[in-house]
Design an enzyme around this catalytic site. Structure first.
Site, PDB file in Angstrom:
ATOM      1  N   ASP A   1      46.178  84.305 -11.680  1.00 24.28           N
ATOM      2  CA  ASP A   1      45.180  83.743 -10.478  1.00 24.28           C
ATOM      3  C   ASP A   1      44.736  82.427 -10.795  1.00 24.28           C
ATOM      4  O   ASP A   1      44.094  81.422 -10.050  1.00 24.28           O
ATOM      5  CB  ASP A   1      43.955  84.495  -9.848  1.00 24.28           C
ATOM      6  CG  ASP A   1      44.597  85.014  -9.146  1.00 24.28           C
ATOM      7  OD1 ASP A   1      45.685  85.277  -7.980  1.00 24.28           O
ATOM      8  OD2 ASP A   1      44.116  86.157  -8.272  1.00 24.28           O
TER       9      ASP A   1
ATOM     10  N   HIS B   1      50.950  90.190 -16.121  1.00 18.75           N
ATOM     11  CA  HIS B   1      50.092  90.422 -17.462  1.00 18.75           C
ATOM     12  C   HIS B   1      51.197  90.826 -18.414  1.00 18.75           C
ATOM     13  O   HIS B   1      51.415  90.950 -19.326  1.00 18.75           O
ATOM     14  CB  HIS B   1      48.596  90.928 -17.621  1.00 18.75           C
ATOM     15  CG  HIS B   1      48.278  91.551 -18.958  1.00 18.75           C
ATOM     16  ND1 HIS B   1      48.137  89.581 -19.511  1.00 18.75           N
ATOM     17  CD2 HIS B   1      47.412  92.011 -19.176  1.00 18.75           C
ATOM     18  CE1 HIS B   1      47.401  90.099 -20.716  1.00 18.75           C
ATOM     19  NE2 HIS B   1      47.393  91.814 -20.498  1.00 18.75           N
TER      20      HIS B   1
ATOM     21  N   LYS C   1      49.449  79.666 -11.995  1.00 17.92           N
ATOM     22  CA  LYS C   1      50.870  80.100 -12.916  1.00 17.92           C
ATOM     23  C   LYS C   1      52.267  79.296 -11.932  1.00 17.92           C
ATOM     24  O   LYS C   1      52.986  78.429 -12.297  1.00 17.92           O
ATOM     25  CB  LYS C   1      51.338  81.135 -13.895  1.00 17.92           C
ATOM     26  CG  LYS C   1      50.189  80.930 -15.325  1.00 17.92           C
ATOM     27  CD  LYS C   1      49.936  82.171 -15.324  1.00 17.92           C
ATOM     28  CE  LYS C   1      49.910  83.611 -15.328  1.00 17.92           C
ATOM     29  NZ  LYS C   1      48.703  84.073 -14.779  1.00 17.92           N
ATOM     30  N   THR C   2      51.905  80.767 -10.691  1.00 17.77           N
ATOM     31  CA  THR C   2      52.992  80.425  -9.869  1.00 17.77           C
ATOM     32  C   THR C   2      53.575  79.093  -8.817  1.00 17.77           C
ATOM     33  O   THR C   2      54.151  78.631  -8.903  1.00 17.77           O
ATOM     34  CB  THR C   2      53.232  81.615  -9.535  1.00 17.77           C
ATOM     35  OG1 THR C   2      53.639  82.801 -10.344  1.00 17.77           O
ATOM     36  CG2 THR C   2      54.701  81.340  -8.098  1.00 17.77           C
TER      37      THR C   2
HETATM   38  P1  GDP Z   1      48.861  82.738 -10.714  1.00 22.42           P
HETATM   39  O1  GDP Z   1      48.625  84.444 -10.840  1.00 22.42           O
HETATM   40  O2  GDP Z   1      48.324  82.293 -12.337  1.00 22.42           O
HETATM   41  O3  GDP Z   1      50.309  82.717 -11.103  1.00 22.42           O
HETATM   42  O4  GDP Z   1      48.226  82.391  -9.688  1.00 22.42           O
HETATM   43  P2  GDP Z   1      48.803  81.695  -8.352  1.00 22.42           P
HETATM   44  O5  GDP Z   1      49.873  80.316  -8.491  1.00 22.42           O
HETATM   45  O6  GDP Z   1      49.608  82.791  -7.834  1.00 22.42           O
HETATM   46  O7  GDP Z   1      47.167  80.931  -7.232  1.00 22.42           O
HETATM   47  C1  GDP Z   1      46.044  81.643  -7.621  1.00 22.42           C
HETATM   48  C2  GDP Z   1      45.869  81.225  -6.364  1.00 22.42           C
HETATM   49  O8  GDP Z   1      45.065  80.044  -6.759  1.00 22.42           O
HETATM   50  C3  GDP Z   1      46.185  81.042  -4.606  1.00 22.42           C
HETATM   51  O9  GDP Z   1      45.178  81.799  -4.101  1.00 22.42           O
HETATM   52  C4  GDP Z   1      46.459  79.287  -5.002  1.00 22.42           C
HETATM   53  O10 GDP Z   1      46.759  78.782  -3.827  1.00 22.42           O
HETATM   54  C5  GDP Z   1      45.494  78.589  -5.731  1.00 22.42           C
HETATM   55  N1  GDP Z   1      45.801  77.605  -6.639  1.00 22.42           N
HETATM   56  C6  GDP Z   1      46.513  77.687  -7.178  1.00 22.42           C
HETATM   57  N2  GDP Z   1      46.566  75.923  -7.615  1.00 22.42           N
HETATM   58  C7  GDP Z   1      45.697  75.486  -7.568  1.00 22.42           C
HETATM   59  C8  GDP Z   1      45.480  73.884  -6.747  1.00 22.42           C
HETATM   60  O11 GDP Z   1      45.577  73.691  -8.123  1.00 22.42           O
HETATM   61  N3  GDP Z   1      43.343  74.178  -7.195  1.00 22.42           N
HETATM   62  C9  GDP Z   1      43.212  74.605  -6.259  1.00 22.42           C
HETATM   63  N4  GDP Z   1      42.385  74.832  -5.499  1.00 22.42           N
HETATM   64  N5  GDP Z   1      43.803  75.995  -5.777  1.00 22.42           N
HETATM   65  C10 GDP Z   1      44.922  76.297  -6.754  1.00 22.42           C
HETATM   66 MG    MG Z   2      52.148  84.491 -10.468  1.00 22.50          MG
END
Ligand code: GDP
Ligand code: MG
Length: 388
Positions: A21, A84, A24-25
């Protein structure tokens, strides 16, 4: 007809890592969007990267999402690992052999357990360069973000990365994806940092060709195709190769990367190889395609193994001689019998020497990394030290 892949720039493999979260994606999608505007990528939306359900329904095990893009100076294959557990497995088995990594840290949350664990694993598997994306900078308070940056630099230094010199770039994947110019510029700055901070690796294109098979597909009317990343050497259309494990010699009749035909693939490239006259069921994930006579499969080896501590996601109890976990070696998944010698036991958190007798032969060599898994989770990470 398809456009051929033309190698005009060095090719590198990179990937996003970091706590769930932290973005990354979203950042991966934003990178393809920003570069698509410059003609350096096809935009890949978020839900095409996080695509597990569809692929599972089709019965294909895809636990890494690959996207491809180009900056002014380089061609990149970028992996974004959905979960993970996949991350740990793919890092230690070399399924994702990264030349560099983008560590994604949320400026709102700072370092979390998986942030630290991924840095530790990256060090163990030989990722030498980490660029930090301090993500969600759009929503973060500046002073707090400064603190997070300090904390990340300390974490890198603690694991032998140059925490003082590593680039730490404040970005917003989400706002860049929405087209906000301030934040698309931040993604450009991140890519510039990757271009300049991660050196082009030495590829050894003259070593004997070897490719661990990740997937096998059939193209009607053409034959059997295997996919994977070339571990070493070079392969050309028309080359003779052997499929170890299948005991078959064959000829490469076609080569593609990201859907584009190529005449020659080299170490580091993610490719599909069309193999002449190989029946689909003769080759499986875990087999190795190699230059004829260049590798001899073995069953017994000695290794240094780090038994993951419970806080690293590992076991709570020690292992003893006679333990029979699964060994993930390249793309193969093989049961092995562990002998811990005089010591007899290994506690979680310890690094020990062990002798392993595998259930079947696989190509082995000193320096090869592997994961030890049990009940679907990673309990150890090791390196082959001697082959018997
Ligand atoms: P991952 O699990 O690392 O791949 O994370 P995701 O890309 O799925 O993002 C997790 C959450 O964080 C989602 O609700 C995104 O919309 C939010 N998010 C991702 N990048 C940003 C950002 O740059 N700014 C903000 N405010 N929220 C973000
Ligand atoms: Mg992801």
């Amino acid at each position: 007809s398809k456009t051929a892949y033309v190698r005009t720039k060095p090719h590198l493999n990179i990937g996003t890592m970091g706590h769930v979260d932290h973005g990354k994606t979203t950042l991966t999608a934003a990178i393809t969007k920003v570069l698509a505007e410059r003609g350096g990528a096809a935009f890949v939306p978020f839900d095409r990267i996080d695509r597990a359900p569809e692929e599972v329904a089709r019965g294909i095990t895809i636990d890494i999402a690959h996207v491809e893009y180009e900056t002014d100076t380089r061609h990149y294959a970028h992996v974004d690992m959905p979960g993970h557990a996949d991350y740990v497995k793919n890092m230690v088995t070399g399924a994702a052999q990264l030349d560099g990594a983008i560590l994604v840290v949320s400026a709102l949350d700072g370092i979390m357990p998986q942030t630290a664990e991924h840095v530790l694993l990256a060090r163990q598997v030989g990722v030498d360069h980490i660029v930090v994306a301090l993500n969600k900078a759009d929503a973060g308070d500046e002073e707090l973000t400064d603190l997070v940056e300090l904390e990340v630099r300390e974490l890198l230094t603690a694991h032998g990365y140059g925490g003082d010199t590593a680039p730490v770039v404040r970005v917003s994947g989400l706002k860049a994806l929405a087209g906000d110019p301030r934040w698309t510029a931040s993604v450009e700055a991140l890519l510039d940092a990757v271009d300049t901070y991660v050196p082009t690796p030495e590829r050894y294109p003259d070593a004997p060709f070897l490719l661990p098979v990740e997937n096998v597909l059939t193209i009607t009317g053409r034959g059997t195709v295997v996919t994977g990343a070339v571990e070493r050497g070079t392969v050309r259309v028309g080359d003779r190769v052997e499929v170890l494990g299948a005991g078959a010699g064959t000829v490469v009749t076609g080569l593609e990367t990201f859907g584009k035909p190529m005449t020659e693939a080299q170490a580091g490239d993610s490719v599909a190889l069309l193999l002449r006259g190989v029946p689909r069921d003769a080759v499986r994930r875990g087999h190795v395609v190699a230059a004829p006579g260049s590798v001899v499969p073995r069953r017994s080896f000695e290794a240094r193994v780090h038994v993951l501590a419970a806080r690293e996601g590992g076991r709570a109890t020690p292992v003893a001689t006679g333990y029979r976990p699964q060994f993930h070696i390249r793309t193969a998944d093989v049961v092995g019998n562990v002998d811990l010698g005089e010591k007899g036991v290994a506690r979680p958190g310890e690094t020990v020497t062990m002798t392993v007798e595998l259930g079947r032969e696989v190509p082995l060599e000193p320096g090869l990394g592997f994961a030890v898994r049990e009940g679907g989770r990673t309990v150890g990470a090791g390196t082959v030290t001697e082959v018997h």
